[in-house]
Design an enzyme around this catalytic site. Sequence first.
Site, mmCIF file in Angstrom:
data_model
loop_
_atom_site.group_PDB
_atom_site.id
_atom_site.type_symbol
_atom_site.label_atom_id
_atom_site.label_comp_id
_atom_site.label_asym_id
_atom_site.label_seq_id
_atom_site.Cartn_x
_atom_site.Cartn_y
_atom_site.Cartn_z
ATOM 1 N N ASP A 56 0.893 -1.187 0.027
ATOM 2 C CA ASP A 56 -0.067 -0.101 -0.024
ATOM 3 C C ASP A 56 1.043 1.181 -0.005
ATOM 4 O O ASP A 56 0.463 2.150 -0.614
ATOM 5 C CB ASP A 56 -1.061 -0.151 1.051
ATOM 6 C CG ASP A 56 -2.034 -1.227 1.152
ATOM 7 O OD1 ASP A 56 -2.607 -1.341 -0.065
ATOM 8 O OD2 ASP A 56 -2.598 -1.731 2.319
ATOM 9 N N ALA A 172 -5.557 3.096 7.936
ATOM 10 C CA ALA A 172 -4.326 3.266 8.296
ATOM 11 C C ALA A 172 -3.952 3.934 9.507
ATOM 12 O O ALA A 172 -4.269 3.565 10.576
ATOM 13 C CB ALA A 172 -3.545 4.094 7.089
ATOM 14 N N TYR A 173 -3.132 5.152 9.640
ATOM 15 C CA TYR A 173 -3.040 5.914 10.895
ATOM 16 C C TYR A 173 -4.226 6.226 11.470
ATOM 17 O O TYR A 173 -4.336 5.916 12.882
ATOM 18 C CB TYR A 173 -2.354 7.181 10.401
ATOM 19 C CG TYR A 173 -1.602 7.949 11.715
ATOM 20 C CD1 TYR A 173 -1.482 7.275 12.807
ATOM 21 C CD2 TYR A 173 -1.068 9.058 11.302
ATOM 22 C CE1 TYR A 173 -0.776 7.871 13.807
ATOM 23 C CE2 TYR A 173 -0.393 9.934 12.197
ATOM 24 C CZ TYR A 173 -0.188 9.280 13.693
ATOM 25 O OH TYR A 173 0.286 10.025 14.641
ATOM 26 N N LYS A 175 -6.827 4.472 12.193
ATOM 27 C CA LYS A 175 -7.158 3.514 13.040
ATOM 28 C C LYS A 175 -6.394 3.159 14.094
ATOM 29 O O LYS A 175 -6.815 2.845 15.421
ATOM 30 C CB LYS A 175 -7.195 1.879 12.203
ATOM 31 C CG LYS A 175 -7.820 0.832 12.873
ATOM 32 C CD LYS A 175 -8.170 -0.325 11.985
ATOM 33 C CE LYS A 175 -8.610 -1.332 12.784
ATOM 34 N NZ LYS A 175 -7.845 -1.891 13.719
#
Length: 278
Positions: A56, A172-173, A175
């Site tokens: 990703d 990503a961040y 979460k």
Amino acid sequence: MTQMNYTDKTTRVAIIANGKYQSKRIASKLFSVFKDDPDFYLSKRNPDIVISIGGDGMLLSAFHMYEKELNHVRFVGIHTGHLGFYTDYRDFEVEQLIEDLRHDQGEKIAYPILSVEITLEDGRLIRGRALNESTIKRIEKTMVADVLINQVKFESFRGDGISVSTPTGSTAYNKSLGGAVLHPTIEALQLTEISSLNNRVFRTLGSSLIIPKKDVIEILPQRLGNYTLSIDNKTFTHRNVVKVTYTIDRKKINFVSSSNHTSFWERVRDAFIGDIEP
Ligand code: NAP
Ligand code: MN
């Protein structure tokens, strides 16, 4: 490398790979297949399709390489490793990707992206786009900033910083910060606090906010000093930031629609839950 038989119907393909041995191996396989195929033209310039090989993180880099060409570019990701969120094909599915691209009719899947506008003290305006998220933090001291939604003050924030993520960036961040996972068909932004300070004097909402399309988020730092801003995988520092404005961008990122595109919830399950043994 030269290729013959270039026509209007030819699909221009850019292949971008990270430094891993496995990624480079797949890249050279794709090169050798497309090089001799009159339906494809390998070119890093002005491509119709960008194939990103890696994870990703690599797709984030590919997005930023072509972020000025979003109108006509479609992306497709090959993951060398576990299946990612932006990558529809695994390394052992390269043959299938080649077949899918040969039968491609131009179908696409579009996801919202984030528009970022940073106003500096001297009036300079810095614009950017994020596929995952953008953050503002103050490292040396507590960040104190007003949070405005549609020009109306919502709260006075104190803490480490604020993250604003896209739906696809929500895994990503965002979460890690305790934000919710948002399905990418929901066109909304998510504002998430980074270590907010909450006591009898200072108060923030505490939970993350899901903000609809067309709403405007403004962060107004109230102290002079250095601010660390991030856009996806890039980080930079600016002095005396006056304002950061976040909105859903007018443009979207387009992916090649493929039979391999599994449901978002399956990806979330596979990435974070795994196999559940009864
Ligand atoms: P990195 O630090 O090398 O990797 C961050 C990890 O996040 C990688 O495992 C990456 O997957 C994964 N990832 C990227 N986008 C994702 C998405 N939309 N959903 C779920 N996982 C995702 O940095 P990078 O690869 O250059 O990626 C930059 C991103 O890292 C930022 O946009 C931010 O979201 C994230 N980040 C997270 C934290 C945190 O969780 N505390 C802190 C800073 C940054 P691959 O292995 O497939 O590349
Ligand atoms: Mn990575």
